[in-house]
Write an enzyme that holds these catalytic residues in place. Structure first.
Site, PDB file in Angstrom:
ATOM      1  N   ASP A 172       0.928  -1.336  -0.017  1.00 18.12           N
ATOM      2  CA  ASP A 172      -0.036  -0.020  -0.026  1.00 18.12           C
ATOM      3  C   ASP A 172       0.862   1.271  -0.103  1.00 18.12           C
ATOM      4  O   ASP A 172       0.271   2.506   0.281  1.00 18.12           O
ATOM      5  CB  ASP A 172      -0.887  -0.047   1.350  1.00 18.12           C
ATOM      6  N   ASP A 210      -2.748  -5.006  -4.878  1.00 16.96           N
ATOM      7  CA  ASP A 210      -2.135  -3.730  -5.105  1.00 16.96           C
ATOM      8  C   ASP A 210      -0.420  -3.938  -5.105  1.00 16.96           C
ATOM      9  O   ASP A 210       0.231  -2.864  -5.230  1.00 16.96           O
ATOM     10  CB  ASP A 210      -2.355  -2.813  -3.969  1.00 16.96           C
ATOM     11  N   ASP A 362     -14.232   1.591   4.483  1.00 14.13           N
ATOM     12  CA  ASP A 362     -12.811   2.056   3.734  1.00 14.13           C
ATOM     13  C   ASP A 362     -12.294   3.368   4.941  1.00 14.13           C
ATOM     14  O   ASP A 362     -11.112   3.776   4.912  1.00 14.13           O
ATOM     15  CB  ASP A 362     -13.133   2.722   2.657  1.00 14.13           C
TER      16      ASP A 362
END
Length: 381
Positions: A172, A210, A362
């Site tokens: 991330d 990711d 989120d």
């Protein structure tokens, strides 16, 4: 504006989200990663019974990164019209083949709120659906047993689990889901231990959301080393269980161009049958299924490799498509997407999965990676 492919809240150690549910009773504590709060990352997946932000599992989601760290989104500029809802966004039967793990934040909420008027909708539309189980905390001593608890439970039920290893170093890019192993040597050992818990039955592995699409924060040397480690991870997982299907990070249709993403995927081993069964896209994001199908096929064409390589798409929150302004943090107006299934009826599309568990925030409608009933209800009704 960046729209992270999967915002996983790094709440709890990167959140080992156990989101897969089973028809049976409660699951083993071993398979239930402890939650601990972690920094919010740019939009990325989260794990634990909470899915990361935009992706996590029973524990808060791992990828809730900051806007700056979020994945770039090539979503069109705002317009007054909302995207057309997906035709099968609700009430479609989930595939009987996929596993619903008994430990998840949404199931905990349903059990504790039997009289809540929102409970029937949340239970039917979200809690009863199969979902991914995230392993986002770096715990080498327990990871084998925790993975085995999920895969053994699925095997006993005659179902296919979806597991998400999420512990690559520097994940991330320091966003909300930051964390992971201290270095690649430690990560390689963790993957070895993870693979030891896969068993011998069919299992779907969503390898490190990711990790490829969001590798721009790494130097050329660091990126090369990460991709080598990911290629090794795929080989280790498939060698440990020949029935494991391993998918690599393709970002989403609003991020990198297909040819550019395919070039990165090739470096990470995604074109090799020894390490890969294809790619995954839209984890913790909102792009329509139609857009993702077209994008994934373009990537697979550019990727090359065996003809059998396919793609899986996260449809957990894409029923209304991506918001026109590119917002990634619990955007309003989103709806559940197509129910999880391995019967897509689309060539080269192996499954529609719920990798990010709907209702796990989120970071805007609730603490990142934690289940928020009001958010879940808005998505499901």
């Amino acid at each position: 504006m960046v729209a992270a492919a999967s915002v996983v809240v790094a709440v709890g150690t990167a959140t080992g989200l156990l989101s897969a549910l089973d028809d049976g009773g409660g699951g083993s504590d071993e398979a239930r990663p402890e939650l601990s709060s972690s920094p919010l990352l740019a939009p990325l997946p989260a794990v634990s019974s909470a899915s990361p932000t935009p992706s996590a599992s029973k524990s808060p989601s791992p990828s809730a990164r900051t806007k700056e760290a979020r994945k770039p989104s090539r979503t069109p500029s705002p317009t007054s019209a909302e995207p057309t809802p997906e035709p099968e966004s609700k009430n479609a039967p989930a595939s009987a083949r996929l596993y619903r793990h008994p430990d998840s934040q949404v199931l905990d909420w349903v059990r504790a709120h039997r009289d809540d008027p929102r409970r029937p909708v949340i239970e039917t539309e979200i809690a009863d659906r199969p979902a991914a189980v995230w392993f986002a905390d770096f715990t080498p001593s327990t990871i084998t047993a925790r993975v085995r608890a999920v895969t053994a439970g699925a095997a006993g039920a005659g179902r296919v689990p979806v597991v998400v290893p999420y512990a690559v170093p520097d994940r991330d890019c320091g966003g909300a889901s930051q964390g992971g192993a201290p270095d690649l040597a430690a990560y390689d050992g963790w993957i070895d231990a993870f693979a030891a818990g896969l068993g011998s039955d069919e299992v779907i592995v969503i390898l490190e959301p990711d990790s490829i699409a969001l590798a721009n924060c790494l130097s050329t040397g660091q990126r090369t080393a990460r991709f080598a480690s990911l290629a090794r991870a795929g080989r280790v997982l498939k060698a440990a269980n020949p029935n494991a299907r391993v998918y690599y990070d393709a970002g989403h249709s609003g991020w990198n161009a297909p040819a550019a993403q395919a070039a990165l995927l090739r470096q990470a081993g995604a074109a090799s049958a020894a390490s890969s069964d294809g790619v995954f896209s839209n984890v913790s994001n909102f792009h329509t299924t139609a857009d993702e199908i077209a994008y994934d096929r373009q990537i697979l064409d550019a990727l090359g490799g065996p003809a059998g390589l396919g793609a899986v798409i996260d449809t957990s929150r894409n029923g209304n498509g991506a918001p026109p302004d590119g917002e990634w943090c619990d955007p309003a107006g989103r709806k559940l997407g197509r129910a999880p299934t391995t019967n897509t009826g689309e060539s080269r599309i192996d499954a529609y999965l719920w990798v990010k568990l709907p209702g796990e925030s989120d970071g805007c409608k609730g603490t990142p990676g934690t289940f928020t009933a009001s958010y879940a209800y808005d998505l499901a009704r």
